[in-house]
Scaffold this active site. Structure first.
Site: not given
Length: 391
Positions: A140, A170
């Protein structure tokens, strides 16, 4: 030769562009949302056997689906794979965010897709890229920042590294870099007629965002230790301070003229103005600034600094930001059904963007969706009867 433009009543600079989004989480849906609001017709392919996402939102708030048509498709079936390839033949862009090899195992990798449509731009977004030792590892935002060396740089000197939400790897290094790559490929296709594959990796996109910091380090203007530098809370004139009411103000007067204005209004002794960039003066300067800032409330300080170029701002909550006079004047936040959210960005002078809303019933009907791609009614009926759409 490029595909014919999609029939559309949407506005925006990408009106007529056809995009297929392979459903996923995080940066790929954000990229698809932005493309939709720039005018593209986006078809989101959701697997018929997909599990409920980690964060399941009510439809009114689910931006991962707003602004799209949606087709639930069983991609484990050969006829499902063939249908997707037929849709890709008439698309301009396909974007996916699976781990490397997933689309290939489904028979939907870029090799076969570009064979069917040589003008297709095939955008791939992963954490670590399509190859390399870590390419198949899960991760992540915090993972990619850790490997990029950036998490180490974010935070205070005596504290652990601080996760910057999921905005850097992200969304900035992922969604924004994917969009930049696809738009560059669209420009190249306008000259060559050929599509290509975009390999966007969040670890590399985040690293690219920090390219100037690497240059500062090379010039011995930046330490590889957090909390010691101009932009990482090391400098007392680029930091946040607590106010009398428990709020905070953000001080960012890097340039001497702005710092001089800040010092005049605080007030701060002129010896600090003369020694702004003398690191030996920073501990005392920080202590004096902190003590002064605690004497007034957040909003009282904004009354002092607001009309000036001292670069002092209130640290607003996300809710407060929606109601700030500047944001209200520019309509920087808008309503989409029951959702109050940031307005589409950036703005274009020649083609206003389309605010994405939740898909209606027609946007979810295979008959409506497939008809837009030129598939005839009798074939659509047969496909529906076969159970291909998981209904």
């Amino acid at each position: 030769m490029t595909t014919p433009p999609a029939a559309t009543d949407k506005a925006g600079p990408l009106a007529g562009l056809r995009v297929i989004e392979m459903a996923g989480l995080g940066p790929v849906p954000l990229a698809a949302l932005m493309l939709s609001e720039m005018g593209a017709e986006v078809l989101r392919i959701e697997r018929a056997d997909a599990r409920e996402p980690l964060l399941s939102l009510p439809e009114a708030y689910d931006l991962d689906r707003h602004g799209r048509s949606i087709l639930n498709l069983d991609l484990k079936r050969p006829d499902g794979q063939e249908l997707l390839l037929r849709l890709a033949e008439k698309a301009d862009i396909l974007i996916e965010g699976f781990r490397p090899g997933v689309m290939e195992r489904l028979g939907l990798g870029p090799g076969i897709a570009l064979e069917r449509n040589p003008a297709l731009i095939y955008g791939r977004l992963t954490g670590f890229g399509q190859d390399g030792p870590l390419s198949r590892r899960a991760g992540h935002d915090i993972t990619y920042l850790a490997y990029a060396g950036l998490l180490h740089a974010i935070g205070r000197q005596e504290a652990p590294p601080a996760p910057p939400l999921n905005l850097v790897a992200d969304q900035g290094g992922g969604a924004m870099m994917l969009i930049a790559g696809m738009l560059a490929a669209l420009f190249q296709r306008s000259r060559t007629g050929k599509g290509q594959v975009i390999d966007a990796a969040m670890i590399e996109g985040a690293s690219m965002l920090a390219a100037p910091i690497h240059a500062f380090m090379a010039a011995d203007l930046w330490s590889d230790r957090r909390g010691e530098n101009l932009l990482d809370s090391g400098a007392p004139f680029y930091d946040t301070y607590e106010t009398a009411d428990g709020g905070h103000v953000a001080i960012g007067c890097l340039e001497p003229q702005f710092f001089a204005e800040f010092a005049r209004l605080l007030p701060l002794d002129q010896r600090f103005v003369r020694s702004q960039y003398d690191r030996a003066s920073w501990p005392e300067m920080r202590a004096v600034i902190a003590a002064r800032i605690r004497e007034k409330t957040r909003d009282e300080w904004i009354d002092v600094f607001g009309p000036t170029d001292a670069c002092v701002a209130p640290v607003l909550s996300m809710t407060e930001a929606r109601n700030h006079p500047h944001n209200r004047a520019r309509q920087s936040f808008v309503s989409s059904g029951r959702l109050e959210r940031p307005a589409p960005s950036p703005r274009f002078s020649q083609a206003p963007q389309t605010l994405a809303t939740a898909p209606n019933a027609a946007d979810r009907q295979p008959a409506t969706v497939l008809a837009r791609f030129g598939i005839d009614e009798s074939e659509i009926e047969a496909l529906v009867r076969s159970g291909l759409f998981g209904q």
